[in-house]
Structures are given as structure tokens and as C-alpha cells.
Scaffold this motif. Structure first.
Motif, short mmCIF file in Angstrom:
data_model
loop_
_atom_site.label_atom_id
_atom_site.label_comp_id
_atom_site.label_asym_id
_atom_site.label_seq_id
_atom_site.Cartn_x
_atom_site.Cartn_y
_atom_site.Cartn_z
N LEU A 1 49.06 44.95 36.17
CA LEU A 1 48.58 44.10 37.26
C LEU A 1 47.62 43.01 36.78
CD1 LEU A 1 48.14 46.90 39.96
CD2 LEU A 1 50.00 45.23 39.77
N GLY A 2 47.23 43.07 35.54
CA GLY A 2 46.48 41.95 34.94
C GLY A 2 44.97 41.98 35.18
N PHE A 3 44.51 42.76 36.18
CA PHE A 3 43.05 42.82 36.38
C PHE A 3 42.50 44.13 35.79
CE2 PHE A 3 43.67 45.74 39.83
CZ PHE A 3 44.72 45.25 40.59
N GLY A 4 41.16 44.24 35.83
CA GLY A 4 40.54 45.43 35.22
C GLY A 4 40.69 45.42 33.72
N GLY B 1 36.72 51.62 44.14
CA GLY B 1 35.77 50.79 43.38
C GLY B 1 36.36 49.45 43.01
N ARG B 2 36.08 49.02 41.77
CA ARG B 2 36.48 47.67 41.35
C ARG B 2 37.98 47.44 41.45
NH1 ARG B 2 33.34 46.80 35.82
NH2 ARG B 2 33.22 49.04 36.06
N LEU B 3 38.77 48.43 41.01
CA LEU B 3 40.24 48.24 41.06
C LEU B 3 40.73 48.18 42.50
CD1 LEU B 3 41.72 50.44 38.17
CD2 LEU B 3 40.83 48.11 38.12
N VAL C 1 43.32 45.03 46.63
CA VAL C 1 43.37 44.48 47.99
C VAL C 1 43.58 42.97 47.94
CG1 VAL C 1 41.90 44.02 50.01
CG2 VAL C 1 42.13 46.35 49.13
N GLU C 2 42.85 42.29 47.04
CA GLU C 2 43.03 40.83 46.89
C GLU C 2 44.49 40.49 46.56
OE1 GLU C 2 40.53 38.88 43.96
OE2 GLU C 2 38.78 39.93 44.79
N LEU C 3 45.05 41.26 45.62
CA LEU C 3 46.43 41.00 45.19
C LEU C 3 47.40 41.26 46.34
CD1 LEU C 3 48.65 40.53 43.00
CD2 LEU C 3 48.43 42.95 42.42
N PHE C 4 47.25 42.38 47.03
CA PHE C 4 48.19 42.73 48.10
C PHE C 4 48.09 41.73 49.24
CE2 PHE C 4 47.90 47.54 46.88
CZ PHE C 4 48.53 47.25 45.68
N GLU C 5 46.87 41.26 49.54
CA GLU C 5 46.72 40.28 50.62
C GLU C 5 47.38 38.96 50.23
OE1 GLU C 5 42.63 40.35 52.06
OE2 GLU C 5 43.35 41.82 53.54
N ALA C 6 47.21 38.57 48.96
CA ALA C 6 47.87 37.34 48.50
C ALA C 6 49.38 37.50 48.61
CB ALA C 6 47.46 37.04 47.06
N LEU D 1 42.59 56.22 49.23
CA LEU D 1 41.57 55.84 48.24
C LEU D 1 41.14 57.09 47.48
CD1 LEU D 1 39.50 53.46 50.53
CD2 LEU D 1 41.27 52.86 48.87
N ALA D 2 41.19 57.01 46.16
CA ALA D 2 40.94 58.22 45.35
C ALA D 2 40.30 57.86 44.03
CB ALA D 2 42.27 58.95 45.11
N LYS D 3 39.75 58.86 43.36
CA LYS D 3 39.23 58.67 41.99
C LYS D 3 40.41 58.53 41.03
CE LYS D 3 34.65 60.31 42.14
NZ LYS D 3 33.52 60.37 41.23
N ALA D 4 40.17 57.81 39.93
CA ALA D 4 41.27 57.45 39.03
C ALA D 4 42.17 58.63 38.61
CB ALA D 4 40.72 56.71 37.81
N PRO D 5 41.60 59.73 38.07
CA PRO D 5 42.51 60.81 37.64
C PRO D 5 43.30 61.40 38.81
CG PRO D 5 40.29 61.12 36.76
CD PRO D 5 40.19 60.04 37.78
N ASP D 6 42.69 61.39 40.01
CA ASP D 6 43.37 61.94 41.18
C ASP D 6 44.54 61.05 41.62
OD1 ASP D 6 41.49 63.94 41.11
OD2 ASP D 6 40.20 63.03 42.63
#
Ligand code: PRP
Length: 213
Positions: free
Chosen positions: A90-93, A12-14, A19-24, A52-57
Motif C-alpha cells: 500500500l506504499g504507506f507506513g 493507529g497510524r496505519l 482511511v485516507e486511501l479508501f476515501e480517495a 480495528l485491531a492490533k497488528a498481530p491480531d
């Protein structure tokens, strides 16, 4: 030879922000950008596989060591806990946990035990324990704003980002509970076993984060 690391990203959002951060930071994340229904992706230019997983997972996979690294919100970390290293903000979310009530109502103006609804019972319990206050906690799975509207609860402890959901439902935040943002977590054994690989990944990400501030 350098070991391939595996990282679990919260879907989702994170995921998009990661992905944006890793690409940068120079990692080609094209496979994660168009994932289809696939849940594991191999990055073409860096020794990293992305799950790719749900947050608690994400926490479960990192704790069990089947993923070396994870990106997960502090909200999930506070609720679920666990044994891992939390190495980077990581500063986002960015958002916050807040106690919210029906607009104009006085949550504290009674000796009766208050009822508080939340998707985050552990965060809620810790918050009120910190105040030495006994409350009844009602676990709700989503749209927790309904609980005070339907008179199931006197208040809610929930994530507030823009505040729009509270406003549009006649509720207002009355107290901050905790600040939240995305965190990078690392499995404790991986940190020792793959120190060089993890250090390389962390320094790339940190360099990018440093460049932004
Ligand atoms: C979260 C949270 C609030 C809303 C806050 O819900 O639980 O309901 O976002 O955002 P806002 O302050 O910007 O309005 P989510 O979208 O995850 O859905 P859910 O309530 O069904 O879990």
C-alpha cells in the motif's frame, strides 16, 4: 447479491492512512474516522465492514477467515508469518528494520556470542541465521533502545523510521535488515468464495495507488 466483506485495519497510524486511501478510492469511511470506543464499523456506501485491531491480531483474524481482508505492516508479517495472500504493497507506513549499536562500537569485532535485543525475535533470528552467525536474542516489549544503553545487549534489531530515536539515545544503525510498509492481505478461502467482491475492492484501491505514483 453481493456479499459484504470484512476488513481488519491495524489501529493507529496505519488506520489513518488506510482511511485516507479508501476515501480517495470512493469509500465513505466517516464511521471509522470518529470510532469512539466501537471496534466494528459499517461503511454506508460500500459493502464493507471495518474491524480495528492490533497488528498481530489482524493476521489472526484474516488467517481464521473471520475477516476477509487486512491491512498490516510487513514488520508484523515477517515476525508472525501465517497462511494468507499478501496482495498489495500500500506504499504507506514505510520504514526499515535495522541492526543498531552504540555509536562507535564494533558489533562484529569479537568471537564472543553477541547479544541482540528486539521486539522481533523471529526477524532477528532469521537475519543472523542468514549470516551463519550464532547470537543470543533477548525479547524486549518496547523502547528496545534501552537495552544497549543499559548494557543488556550489544545491539538491537528494530524499526527505524526517521532515525531520531536512535540518534537521541546515542545509537546508530549499522546494517539494514528488511524494508517495511503496509500490506493488504486476503484470506485464502475468501479469495475464491468472494472473488468478484474482492476484485472490485482491490481494483478500486489499485487505481488510487496507481494515480499516486
Ligand atoms: C518505534 C521503534 C523505534 C521508533 C523508531 O517505536 O521501535 O523505537 O518507533 O522511530 P524513529 O526512527 O522515527 O525515531 P514505537 O514508537 O512503536 O514505540 P515502542 O518502542 O515503545 O514500541
Amino acid at each position: 447479491m453481493s456479499e459484504r466483506l470484512r476488513i481488519a485495519l491495524t489501529k493507529g497510524r496505519l488506520q489513518d492512512k488506510s482511511v485516507e486511501l479508501f476515501e480517495a478510492a470512493g469509500l465513505d469511511c466517516a464511521p471509522v474516522r470518529s470510532p469512539g470506543r466501537r471496534l466494528i464499523h459499517t461503511l454506508p456506501n460500500y459493502p464493507l465492514d471495518v474491524v480495528l485491531a492490533k497488528a498481530p491480531d489482524v493476521i489472526t483474524y484474516v488467517e481464521h477467515g473471520v475477516c476477509d481482508l487486512g491491512v498490516v505492516g510487513k514488520d508484523t508479517i515477517l515476525e508472525k508469518g501465517g497462511a494468507f495472500y499478501e496482495v498489495l504493497d500500500l506504499g504507506f507506513g514505510r520504514c526499515r528494520f535495522a541492526l543498531a549499536v552504540k555509536k562507535g562500537s564494533d558489533f562484529y569485532d569479537t568471537y564472543k556470542t553477541r547479544r541482540v535485543a528486539s521486539k522481533y525475535p523471529n526477524v532477528t533470528r532469521a537475519f543472523f541465521e542468514g549470516k551463519g552467525m550464532d547470537v543470543d536474542i533477548i525479547k524486549i516489549e518496547g523502547s528496545v533502545e534501552l537495552a544497549p544503553i543499559l548494557d543488556l545487549a550489544d545491539g538491537i534489531v528494530d524499526i527505524v523510521e526517521t532515525g531520531a530515536t536512535l540518534r537521541e539515545n546515542g545509537l546508530e544503525p549499522i546494517e539494514d535488515v528488511a524494508q517495511v510498509s503496509a500490506r493488504l492481505i486476503v484470506n485464502t478461502a475468501s479469495m475464491k468464495l468472494y472473488r468478484n467482491e474482492i476484485t472490485d475492492f482491490l481494483s478500486r484501491v489499485e487505481r488510487e495507488l496507481g494515480g499516486k505514483t
